[in-house]
Design an enzyme around this catalytic site. Structure first.
Site, PDB file in Angstrom:
ATOM      1  N   LYS A  42      37.161  34.975  39.741  1.00 15.51           N
ATOM      2  CA  LYS A  42      38.390  36.315  39.804  1.00 15.51           C
ATOM      3  C   LYS A  42      37.495  37.690  40.010  1.00 15.51           C
ATOM      4  O   LYS A  42      36.467  37.764  39.784  1.00 15.51           O
ATOM      5  CB  LYS A  42      39.397  36.451  38.938  1.00 15.51           C
ATOM      6  CG  LYS A  42      40.264  35.228  38.957  1.00 15.51           C
ATOM      7  CD  LYS A  42      41.584  35.771  38.175  1.00 15.51           C
ATOM      8  CE  LYS A  42      42.466  34.294  38.128  1.00 15.51           C
ATOM      9  NZ  LYS A  42      43.455  34.644  36.950  1.00 15.51           N
ATOM     10  N   HIS A  44      37.168  45.843  33.861  1.00  8.77           N
ATOM     11  CA  HIS A  44      36.273  45.204  33.313  1.00  8.77           C
ATOM     12  C   HIS A  44      34.906  46.228  33.068  1.00  8.77           C
ATOM     13  O   HIS A  44      34.174  45.933  32.400  1.00  8.77           O
ATOM     14  CB  HIS A  44      35.931  43.869  33.864  1.00  8.77           C
ATOM     15  CG  HIS A  44      36.864  42.974  34.150  1.00  8.77           C
ATOM     16  ND1 HIS A  44      37.443  42.450  35.296  1.00  8.77           N
ATOM     17  CD2 HIS A  44      37.468  42.320  33.177  1.00  8.77           C
ATOM     18  CE1 HIS A  44      38.409  41.691  34.662  1.00  8.77           C
ATOM     19  NE2 HIS A  44      38.405  41.374  33.470  1.00  8.77           N
ATOM     20  N   HIS A  75      37.248  43.632  37.987  1.00  7.47           N
ATOM     21  CA  HIS A  75      37.639  44.832  38.635  1.00  7.47           C
ATOM     22  C   HIS A  75      37.250  46.080  37.561  1.00  7.47           C
ATOM     23  O   HIS A  75      36.566  45.908  36.746  1.00  7.47           O
ATOM     24  CB  HIS A  75      39.238  44.736  38.344  1.00  7.47           C
ATOM     25  CG  HIS A  75      39.959  44.425  36.936  1.00  7.47           C
ATOM     26  ND1 HIS A  75      40.074  45.118  36.040  1.00  7.47           N
ATOM     27  CD2 HIS A  75      40.481  43.128  37.049  1.00  7.47           C
ATOM     28  CE1 HIS A  75      40.484  44.464  34.954  1.00  7.47           C
ATOM     29  NE2 HIS A  75      40.758  43.306  35.668  1.00  7.47           N
TER      30      HIS A  75
HETATM   31  N1  ARG Z   1      39.555  38.141  30.619  1.00  8.33           N
HETATM   32  C1  ARG Z   1      40.724  39.054  30.113  1.00  8.33           C
HETATM   33  C2  ARG Z   1      41.135  39.879  31.375  1.00  8.33           C
HETATM   34  O1  ARG Z   1      40.307  39.983  32.416  1.00  8.33           O
HETATM   35  C3  ARG Z   1      40.224  39.882  29.145  1.00  8.33           C
HETATM   36  C4  ARG Z   1      40.136  39.416  27.920  1.00  8.33           C
HETATM   37  C5  ARG Z   1      40.171  40.315  26.616  1.00  8.33           C
HETATM   38  N2  ARG Z   1      39.904  39.622  25.337  1.00  8.33           N
HETATM   39  C6  ARG Z   1      40.697  38.915  24.847  1.00  8.33           C
HETATM   40  N3  ARG Z   1      40.147  38.423  23.369  1.00  8.33           N
HETATM   41  N4  ARG Z   1      41.876  38.681  25.062  1.00  8.33           N
HETATM   42  O2  ARG Z   1      42.016  40.197  31.387  1.00  8.33           O
END
Ligand code: ARG
Length: 587
Positions: free
Chosen positions: A149, A155, A152
């Protein structure tokens, strides 16, 4: 010249604050630690000379010496009048409710400069103030992109904010574990599995994994919208994956590994590393265990539609779904499993999650469920949320990959550098441009409160004047270039009387506040305190650099100034590194 080492034995352990405290403590009859807590270094004023320290009378005398007949200022004056100057303190005054102290100039210059030379990268971190903070094991979970994905801007923010928090914790002596929790599970892999057999290419995957997986994902998504068969084949692939079918798992592993390798390369460009690449996929099975734990505690409610929910109404007035009707886990369930796993594996003292603010309630739910499960670690978990960034576009368009942002920053910076004649002689201009560009991104992002949304503007971020990362890099490089002027580099022998100028004094006064600023950052993780402080240091250093030429000065003056600039440059570099900026020495 003053024989420094001798004086050092006398003054080294004698911290200025300690000396201010001593007399005050005797007079007001409070323990010195209490008094010390009310003393702060005075922020440097641009226009007029300031004292070095101030003691806030109100916070000290409130209860004990409550005397309604006196204003705070009068109390401060009364206290000040009972204190005497000594070998450390040269002036005592009262100003707007605080007693002010000025340290003898020679002593200030000598002590601060010596401390920097001695502590090097640890300057300002070994102080009494910071030693009071409990130390331990900190997990910082950050960046955490989703495979296939878009990477963004959220991140990107998580990446640089998380890295800064990890650096900060490490700097004060914590053991830090940096975890990248990848979004590496879910329906997108069903689609990818199906999509790869239709649109995938092994070669492209090897050459450019992130982009290729993303492209395949976009194409199969579009195709699946029109085609029922593709949708069911994606569900089918996911089932095979969930069931651990060898071929599906092997393809998924392949995607994941190539993606991680690629991410690691990009993080390296930012000087960021992780102790652990984890991911949602690890917690698929462990989620089932979490469900069992919830059941055992009698808090899992099976709903009519087959889903399972946990009652969080006490405190959060909501029910949270933790299992789908087909028995598969959800984002929250995997997070509970991951947290429990980390408790067992690391027995951490604190765990910090860094994501955008849209996940605030998610983390409230997570911490609440951990609490319901009786995990005492739940109170050691914190979420650091941040706002959205608008307008971060590259020439290719919207930001899709982290790499694009870094490339864009580098290209733009290279163009700016080409326009200035000084950069022509650089050995590796692209590498330098990269570090300056990254500094620009970081400073732009760290300037405001983390929770605020902001509009990103390349031109503003890349300006060489004003409070930008480019300005910091210029300042650092400028001070660093003085290195070439040393005749013999001796960091202990210098004439204090050559450093009495106001620009030196105010820079050193600013350095007295270093640990206070670090403490403030540790309190709520806002990097803007450190950015402001660093900008202040940069501006003071530039003023001093203009006022105090090295070339053309006598060798005694030159030596003293070089030592001063050398030390300021070291502190600038240390602080930039804390923020995640790699200082450049040439630009
Ligand atoms: N991969 C998730 C996203 O892009 C963020 C993860 C954040 N960490 C967690 N432990 N939920 O939205």
């Amino acid at each position: 010249m003053v024989p420094l080492t001798f004086l050092w034995i006398t003054f080294y352990s004698l911290h200025f604050i300690g000396q201010c405290t001593l007399q005050v403590s005797r007079i007001v009859g409070l323990p010195s630690e209490t008094v010390a807590q009310s003393i702060r270094a005075v922020p440097v004023h641009r226009k007029h000379e300031s004292p070095d320290f101030q003691l806030f009378v109100n916070s000290l005398l409130d209860d004990i010496h409550a005397d309604a007949n006196f204003t705070v200022q009068e109390k401060a004056q009364k206290l000040a009048s009972k204190l005497n100057c000594d070998t450390v303190i040269s002036e005592i005054g009262a100003d707007r409710g605080s007693v002010t102290f000025k340290v003898h100039r020679d002593l200030l210059i000598k002590t601060v400069l010596h401390k920097i030379t001695q502590d090097g990268p640890r300057f300002g971190l070994n102080t009494d103030l910071l030693s009071r903070i409990p130390k331990g094991k900190t997990i910082v979970e950050f960046s955490s992109p989703n495979i296939a994905k878009k990477f963004h801007v959220g991140h990107l923010r998580s990446t640089i904010i998380g890295n800064y928090i990890a650096n900060l914790k490490e700097a004060i002596g914590n053991e830090v574990i940096r975890i990248n929790y990848l979004g590496d599970w879910g329906l997108q892999f069903g689609l990818l599995g199906t999509g790869f057999s239709k649109f995938g290419s092994e070669k492209e995957l090897r050459d450019n994994p992130l982009e290729h997986l993303f492209n395949v994902y976009v194409k199969i998504n579009e195709a699946a919208e029109q085609d029922e068969n593709l949708r069911s084949s994606a569900m089918e692939f996911l089932k095979r994956l969930e069931g651990g079918e060898a071929q599906a798992v092997s393809l998924w592993t392949h995607f994941r590994e190539l993606s991680i390798q690629e991410y690691a390369k990009i993080y390296k460009r930012l000087g960021i590393h992780f102790e652990e690449y984890s991911g949602e996929s690890f917690y698929r099975e462990k989620s089932q265990h979490v469900l069992q734990m919830l059941r055992n505690r009698g808090v899992l409610k099976e709903m009519e539609n087959g889903t399972g929910v946990v009652d969080l109404s006490e405190g959060l007035s909501t029910y949270k779904t933790v299992v789908r009707s087909d028995g598969t886990s959800l984002y929250i369930t995997r997070d509970v499993a991951a947290a429990i796993d980390r408790i067992e594996k690391y027995d951490f003292d604190e765990m910090i999650y860094v994501t955008d603010k849209s996940q605030q309630t998610h983390f409230q739910h997570l911490f609440k469920i951990l609490q319901i499960l009786g995990e005492k670690h739940s109170i050691r978990c914190h979420h650091v949320p941040f706002g959205r960034v608008q307008g971060m576009k590259t020439r290719k368009g919207d930001v899709i990959f982290l790499e694009d942002v870094l490339d864009e920053a580098r290209t733009r910076m290279l163009q700016n550098m080409a326009a200035t004649s000084t950069s022509k002689h650089l050995e590796d201009p692209a590498r330098t441009a990269e570090k300056i560009g990254a500094a620009a991104l970081i400073v732009q992002d760290f300037k405001g409160p983390l929770m605020s949304d902001y509009h990103f503007d390349w031109d503003r971020a890349l300006q060489s004047f004003g409070d930008t990362g480019v300005f910091l890099q210029y300042t650092h490089a400028r001070l660093h270039s003085l290195q070439g002027l040393w005749e013999t580099k001796d960091l202990t022998d210098f004439n204090i009387s050559c450093l009495q100028e106001p620009s030196v004094i105010s820079t050193l006064q600013h350095l007295l506040r270093y640990d206070e600023v670090i403490l403030q950052c540790l309190d709520d993780y806002q990097p803007r305190y450190l950015v402001n402080y660093l900008m202040g240091l940069g501006h003071l250093a530039n003023v001093a650099h203009r006022a105090l030429p090295v070339k053309g000065s006598t060798s005694e003056v030159a030596q003293a100034r070089l030592l001063f600039f050398n030390n300021v440059q070291m502190v600038l570099a240390n602080t930039m590194k804390l923020l995640g900026i790699t200082p450049v020495t040439n630009m």
